[in-house]
Scaffold this motif. Structure first.
Motif, PDB file in Angstrom:
ATOM      1  N   ARG A  39      56.453 121.278   5.410  1.00 31.99           N
ATOM      2  CA  ARG A  39      56.193 121.901   6.723  1.00 31.99           C
ATOM      3  C   ARG A  39      54.869 121.420   7.320  1.00 31.99           C
ATOM      4  O   ARG A  39      54.805 121.069   8.511  1.00 31.99           O
ATOM      5  N   SER A  40      53.816 121.398   6.488  1.00 27.44           N
ATOM      6  CA  SER A  40      52.518 120.959   7.011  1.00 27.44           C
ATOM      7  C   SER A  40      52.568 119.491   7.424  1.00 27.44           C
ATOM      8  O   SER A  40      51.961 119.091   8.424  1.00 27.44           O
ATOM      9  N   VAL A  83      61.225 123.941   9.090  1.00 25.14           N
ATOM     10  CA  VAL A  83      61.101 123.686   7.653  1.00 25.14           C
ATOM     11  C   VAL A  83      60.454 124.906   6.985  1.00 25.14           C
ATOM     12  O   VAL A  83      59.425 125.398   7.471  1.00 25.14           O
ATOM     13  N   PRO A  84      61.025 125.435   5.886  1.00 27.66           N
ATOM     14  CA  PRO A  84      60.439 126.605   5.223  1.00 27.66           C
ATOM     15  C   PRO A  84      59.028 126.316   4.703  1.00 27.66           C
ATOM     16  O   PRO A  84      58.701 125.194   4.320  1.00 27.66           O
ATOM     17  N   GLU A  85      58.212 127.370   4.711  1.00 29.15           N
ATOM     18  CA  GLU A  85      56.829 127.231   4.256  1.00 29.15           C
ATOM     19  C   GLU A  85      56.750 126.840   2.790  1.00 29.15           C
ATOM     20  O   GLU A  85      55.901 126.052   2.380  1.00 29.15           O
ATOM     21  N   HIS A  86      57.635 127.405   1.969  1.00 29.55           N
ATOM     22  CA  HIS A  86      57.529 127.213   0.518  1.00 29.55           C
ATOM     23  C   HIS A  86      58.133 125.895   0.044  1.00 29.55           C
ATOM     24  O   HIS A  86      57.977 125.544  -1.129  1.00 29.55           O
ATOM     25  N   LEU A  87      58.824 125.179   0.904  1.00 31.48           N
ATOM     26  CA  LEU A  87      59.564 123.999   0.459  1.00 31.48           C
ATOM     27  C   LEU A  87      58.602 122.849   0.146  1.00 31.48           C
ATOM     28  O   LEU A  87      57.799 122.435   0.988  1.00 31.48           O
ATOM     29  N   ARG A  88      58.713 122.361  -1.076  1.00 26.55           N
ATOM     30  CA  ARG A  88      57.908 121.221  -1.516  1.00 26.55           C
ATOM     31  C   ARG A  88      58.832 120.180  -2.131  1.00 26.55           C
ATOM     32  O   ARG A  88      59.771 120.525  -2.837  1.00 26.55           O
ATOM     33  N   LEU A  89      58.515 118.935  -1.901  1.00 21.69           N
ATOM     34  CA  LEU A  89      59.330 117.834  -2.391  1.00 21.69           C
ATOM     35  C   LEU A  89      58.453 116.902  -3.218  1.00 21.69           C
ATOM     36  O   LEU A  89      57.381 116.477  -2.761  1.00 21.69           O
ATOM     37  N   ARG A  90      58.911 116.591  -4.427  1.00 26.59           N
ATOM     38  CA  ARG A  90      58.141 115.707  -5.300  1.00 26.59           C
ATOM     39  C   ARG A  90      58.445 114.254  -4.914  1.00 26.59           C
ATOM     40  O   ARG A  90      59.446 113.668  -5.331  1.00 26.59           O
ATOM     41  N   ALA A 121      64.969 121.841   7.167  1.00 26.35           N
ATOM     42  CA  ALA A 121      65.156 121.390   5.778  1.00 26.35           C
ATOM     43  C   ALA A 121      65.752 122.532   4.976  1.00 26.35           C
ATOM     44  O   ALA A 121      65.572 123.717   5.283  1.00 26.35           O
ATOM     45  N   LEU A 122      66.470 122.158   3.946  1.00 25.56           N
ATOM     46  CA  LEU A 122      67.114 123.128   3.064  1.00 25.56           C
ATOM     47  C   LEU A 122      67.083 122.574   1.649  1.00 25.56           C
ATOM     48  O   LEU A 122      67.446 121.415   1.418  1.00 25.56           O
TER      49      LEU A 122
END
Length: 442
Positions: free
Chosen positions: A305-306, A330-337, A366-367
């Motif tokens: 998101r950021s 995009v959800p705040e908690h969503l992180r992608l490695r 994003a989901l």
């Protein structure tokens, strides 16, 4: 059962329970057999005592005087111990105080013992066949039978069973707890190693630093070697690509300067300029493609998101004349490695295309599922033409009226392939194009 500790604990618990149950059954059966043997030996001793007190009466029949009976319980009614003497026709010729009027027992052979448990009444029965020779040298066949109440025996066995299984269960529980503590202590280095790897992924430390047992130390050393080699390799790639870009910049600048010289045919100058521009874009594209990090181990997760906020803020300024309406879903908690530079290139190209070819409305969403992350970029433009897969090829463009070289989607496709993902082109509910990027989660 994906946990190593759970597997070991369940396996150890099953072995302990099976071993404890088998041990308990063996001990219970052994104690029961020992009690049965002791009961038979006690009743045999009583039979020998009765035979020692036996004599013949005036009619020549065998009898036993009650006052000579060794066990006083035989003279007491309802004492639980009874005895009787049967002749060869099954008739009682002598009995203790209150011998039960039972069916005559099967006569054992002379000198043969027959020990059994009767259901009604609940008693043990011991029979012994004998031949008595009186003073007239007249042998007579007898069967002596002793009955003893089994209730006391059952109570004793029940007490032993309760005591045995109580203490055995307590022992098994204590042993299981000890195994749990032992497994926890034994697997502690693996948990510590996993924690260090998580800290490396979060960027809190650079290498594995703990001291581990000799079985795990080679693994920790090899992981450190792999981490260092990967970082060095990535650094060498980036440096080599930077050197390549810097080296090619001067020859291209010289060629571009030559096109400005007078005396050149205008058509030749335009053709040469187009080829130089094409070479420049090809070099830029190949540099971006080679610089794509792809799937890497132990990388810090990136907050999508950021990152999208930064890109959307920049694109609004670049296309200020369009007065873009952007929506970051995009959800705040969503992180992608993934590598942050790769995500910048991927989302930057998609957002730039949506702003360039759209009519002012742009949405990024994003989901995240259990196995993959879906990133969706939509606009309200004309959308993709039929059979839009050719747009993923280098140089292909959907709208020739807009400036560009057709390298954006191709660069995105290269990055997605480097991560083992998928790229889908679709129609958006906003009315324009919809690009779906599916990246696997690690």
């Amino acid at each position: 059962m994906n946990s190593l500790r759970t597997r070991l604990l369940v396996a150890a618990a099953l072995i302990v329970v099976a071993f404890g149950s088998l041990t308990g059954l063996i001990l219970e059966r052994s104690f029961q057999n020992a009690m049965l043997q002791a009961q038979q030996d006690k009743m045999q001793t009583l039979v020998y005592s009765l035979l020692g007190a036996a004599s013949t009466n005036a009619f020549g029949e065998l009898t036993i005087a009650l006052e000579a009976v060794p066990d006083p319980r035989l003279r007491q009614p309802l004492s639980g111990l009874e005895a009787a003497l049967f002749d060869d026709e099954g008739v009682i010729v002598w009995s203790s105080a209150d011998f039960l009027r039972l069916r005559p027992p099967a006569s054992p052979e002379v000198g043969e013992w027959r020990f059994e448990r009767l259901a009604d009444p609940n008693a043990f029965a011991l029979s012994f066949g004998l031949r008595w020779i009186d003073s007239a040298d007249d042998p007579r066949r007898y069967t002596i039978v002793v009955l003893e109440d089994a209730n006391a025996w059952d109570r004793q066995l029940g007490t032993f069973r309760r005591t045995l299984w109580f203490w055995l269960g307590a022992t098994l529980a204590a042993l299981t707890l000890a195994l749990l503590l032992l497994l926890r202590w034994g697997l502690k280095p693996l948990r510590q190693l996993g924690s260090e790897l998580q800290r490396i992924e979060r960027g809190e430390q650079q290498q594995i630093q703990g001291h581990y047992p000799q079985e795990i130390q080679p693994l920790a050393r090899d992981l450190n070697t792999m981490i260092t080699a990967e970082r060095n390799q990535q650094t060498r790639y980036r440096n080599a690509l930077g050197d390549l870009a810097h080296t090619l910049k001067t020859p291209l600048a010289v060629l571009r300067g030559m096109t400005a010289q007078s005396g050149l045919d205008e058509g030749f100058r335009c053709q040469l300029g187009e080829q130089i521009d094409r070479m420049q874009h090809i070099v830029d594209h190949q540099l971006r493609r080679a610089a794509a990090a792809g799937t890497r181990t132990l990388t810090e997760p990136v907050a999508l998101r950021s990152l999208c906020d930064k890109l959307l803020t920049a694109i609004v300024k670049v296309y200020a004349d369009k007065r873009l309406q952007v929506d970051n879903a995009v959800p705040e908690h969503l992180r992608l490695r993934a590598d942050q530079g790769d995500l910048y290139d991927l989302l930057g190209n998609l957002i730039d295309n949506a702003a360039k070819y759209g009519n002012g409305q742009l949405r990024v969403s994003a989901l995240s599922g259990s196995r993959q992350c879906l990133i969706v970029v939509e606009d309200d433009g004309a959308g993709f033409p039929p059979q839009a897969e050719h747009l993923l090829q280098r140089g292909a463009r959907a709208d020739e009226r807009q400036p560009g070289q057709g390298l954006g989607l191709a660069a995105v496709a290269d990055i997605v392939r480097a991560y083992g993902g998928r790229l889908l082109l679709d129609r958006s509910p906003l009315g324009g194009a919809k690009v779906i990027v599916a990246l696997p989660l690690r």
